[in-house]
Design a protein around this motif. Structure first.
Motif: not given
Length: 508
Positions: A424, A184, A187
Motif C-alpha cells: 500500500k 491488505d 495495511a
C-alpha cells in the motif's frame, strides 16, 4: 495469510557457542579514531529540537537492565505532526563508561532489545561491556517500536504450510492472492506507520538515540542489515561518528534482485562446504562425492515438495518450512551436526528436528506463540527500501538466474518480488553507493564463508566508504564478532576501547 515461497528471511542470530581459535595476526596501530569525548555536541536539525532534548525515563526491567522509550517523529518531513516511540534497553558499563554503544542485530526486523537482554553478556566481551553502556533498540516497525502487525500466531502457523508452485498457472494465481491478502492485512492492522519504517528514517532515529543518551558522537556496532543501517547513518551524518563497526556488511549499491542473487550463490557455496564436511563423518546421510551428495539432497527436497511430512506434534512440514530449517543452520556452522541429525531423521520420515530449526528461524515458541514480528517487518521495510520488479516477466527471469546461481535452493528464493506488488506504500529508497566523506575511521568485517552477506559485499562497502578499513575472518557462518576468534574480538575491542584502528586488510 501470508505468501509462501517468500524470499527467505534470516536475522543474524546471537549464539552462545563462542569457540575461539587462532588467526594470522592481531590488530596493529593505525590512525586514531575520534573517541568523541572532547568533541563538540552537534546542533540538532531544525524542527527536531524537542526530540533531541528529551529526557529519558529509565526504569528497571530486570535484574541487570533498564528500559525506556524514545520519542521520534513518524515523518521527518513533518516532524511537528505525529510521533512514535522506540523501545530501548540498557546494560550499564561495569566500569567507567566511555559512552553508549548502540547495537543492531540485523534483519531487517530483528530486535536489538532482545539481543542485549538475551545474549548481551555472551556475545559482547567482558572488556567491551566494562567500557561502554550497551544499548539495544528496536528500530521503527520492529517488535516493540510501532511494530508492523499483519497476522495472528495461528495465521502465521497456517501461512507456513502454504506451498503453491509459482511455475504453474494455478500456483501463480494462488501466490498472488496470498500476497495481496497479506498486504491488505498489514495495511489494515498497522495503519499509516507502515509507510514510514524505511532505513533512512531509522538512520535519523539513530542520531536522536545518540543525542538523548548524552553522546557527542555515535558509537555503533551493526550486524548484517545493521551494516546497511549504519552505512546509511554514516552517509547522512559523517561528522557525527565516533566509532562504527559494520560486521557482515551489505552493499547499499545493490538492488533487491542483486541482493537475492548474491545470497543464492553464497548459500550454494556454504552448502558445498557443509557437504564436504558431512561426507567426512560417519553419520552423514549422503554418500559418494560432493556432487552426488548434492543430487541426493535435491532428491530429498523434491520428495518433501511432493509428500510433506508430519512432525511429532502433528504439524505438517512442507518444503517452505523444511528449507527454512535447513538454511538457518548455515548461519552458525556449530549447528552443522544438528543439521545432519535433522536430515537423517527426515530421511527416516520424521521432520521434527528440522521443524524445530524452522521454528527457531521464525521465532516460534513451544507453546505456539511467536516472539517479535521479524517476517512482517522484513517485508515491510524492504518494500520501502527497494524498487522491486514485480512483473511476471521480471520474476521469471529472476527465478532462472537464481536457479543457475544456486541449483539447491535458488528456486525457493524466487518470486519474492510479488510481496511488494500490492503493497500500500510506494518505495522511498534508492540503492546507491555511500562514501561518508570526513567520517572517523569505520571498521568493516567480512567473513569469507558468509552465506547471508557474501564477503564480496564487505569488499564493496570498503571501497565505497572513504575512511573504512576491512577485516577478514576466514571461516563459515554469518558475521564474525562474538562467534569467530580472538583475532576479530581483540581488534574490535581495542578499536572501541582504545581508539586503535585495525590494520586495513587484517586477516583472521
Amino acid at each position: 495469510m501470508t505468501f509462501p515461497r517468500r524470499r527467505l528471511r534470516w536475522a543474524a542470530a546471537a549464539s552462545s557457542l563462542l569457540l575461539l581459535t587462532g588467526c594470522s595476526g592481531g590488530p596493529s596501530s593505525g590512525p586514531e579514531a575520534d573517541a568523541g569525548s572532547t568533541a563538540s555536541v552537534p546542533t540538532p536539525p531544525a524542527g527536531l529540537e524537542k526530540y533531541y532534548s528529551q529526557t529519558l525515563d529509565w526504569t528497571s526491567c530486570s535484574t541487570s537492565f533498564e528500559c525506556a522509550e524514545v520519542e521520534v517523529p513518524l515523518d521527518y518531513q513533518h516532524p511537528d505532526r505525529d510521533s512514535i516511540k522506540l523501545s530501548v534497553v540498557k546494560l550499564d558499563a561495569r566500569g567507567t563508561s566511555k559512552g553508549t554503544l548502540l547495537v543492531n542485530p540485523g534483519g531487517p526486523g530483528a530486535s536489538g532489545v532482545d539481543l542485549v537482554m538475551n545474549a548481551g553478556t555472551q556475545m559482547f566481551s567482558a572488556d567491551l561491556r566494562k567500557g561502554y553502556d550497551l544499548l539495544g533498540f528496536d528500530p521503527r516497525g520492529v517488535s516493540r517500536s510501532a511494530p508492523v502487525t499483519c497476522q495472528t500466531d495461528a495465521e502465521r502457523d497456517e501461512a507456513r504450510t502454504e506451498d503453491p508452485d509459482p511455475t504453474t498457472d494455478a500456483g501463480l494465481a494462488e501466490l498472488k492472492e496470498l500476497s495481496e491478502q497479506f498486504a491488505d492485512a498489514c495495511a489494515a492492522k498497522t495503519g499509516k506507520e507502515l509507510g514510514f519504517i524505511d532505513t533512512v528514517s531509522s538512520a535519523k532515529d539513530l542520531d536522536i538515540l545518540r543525542a538523548v543518551n548524552g553522546d557527542a558522537r555515535l558509537n555503533y556496532l551493526g550486524f548484517s542489515y545493521g551494516t546497511k543501517l549504519g552505512a546509511t547513518y554514516a552517509q547522512l551524518y559523517p561528522k557525527n561518528i565516533g566509532h562504527m563497526v559494520l560486521d557482515g556488511a551489505m552493499d547499499p549499491s545493490l538492488d533487491n534482485e542483486e541482493v537475492t542473487l548474491g545470497q543464492a550463490a553464497a548459500f550454494e557455496k556454504a552448502i558445498t562446504a557443509y557437504l564436504e564436511d558431512c561426507l567426512r563423518r560417519q553419520n552423514c546421510p549422503f554418500d559418494g562425492d560432493v556432487d552426488q551428495a548434492r543430487d541426493q539432497l535435491h532428491q530429498l527436497f523434491a520428495s518433501i515438495e511432493q509428500y510433506p511430512l508430519t512432525a511429532q506434534d502433528g504439524r505438517e512440514v512442507g518444503i517452505t518450512d523444511f528449507v527454512s530449517g535447513f538454511l538457518v543452520a548455515f548461519y552458525e556452522n556449530a549447528y552443522w551436526p544438528t543439521l545432519t541429525d535433522a536430515l537423517n531423521a527426515a530421511i527416516s520420515g520424521d521432520p521434527t528436528q528440522m521443524l524445530a530449526l524452522a521454528d527457531m528461524s521464525a521465532g516460534r515458541e513451544e507453546d505456539g506463540s511467536y516472539t517479535g514480528n521479524a517476517d512482517s517487518a522484513f517485508i515491510a521495510i524492504n518494500c520501502l527500501d527497494y524498487p522491486v520488479d514485480t512483473s511476471l516477466a521480471g520474476q521469471r527471469q529472476d527465478a532462472k538466474e537464481l536457479e543457475q546461481a544456486s541449483p539447491t535452493i535458488g528456486k525457493y528464493l524466487a518470486y519474492g518480488g510479488f510481496a511488494c506488488q500490492d503493497w500500500k506504500f510506494k518505495p522511498t529508497g534508492t540503492p546507491a553507493p555511500v562514501s561518508a566523506p570526513g567520517a572517523a575511521p569505520i571498521v568493516i568485517i567480512g567473513t569469507t564463508g558468509d552465506p547471508a552477506t557474501p564477503y564480496a559485499w564487505s569488499q564493496a562497502l570498503n571501497k565505497q566508504l572513504e575512511s573504512s578499513v576491512l577485516l577478514t575472518f576466514h571461516g563459515e557462518g554469518h558475521t564474525a564478532y562474538g562467534r569467530s576468534n580472538e583475532c576479530i574480538g581483540n581488534a574490535v575491542d581495542e578499536y572501541f576501547l582504545d581508539s586503535t584502528v585495525p590494520e586495513d586488510g587484517l586477516q583472521c
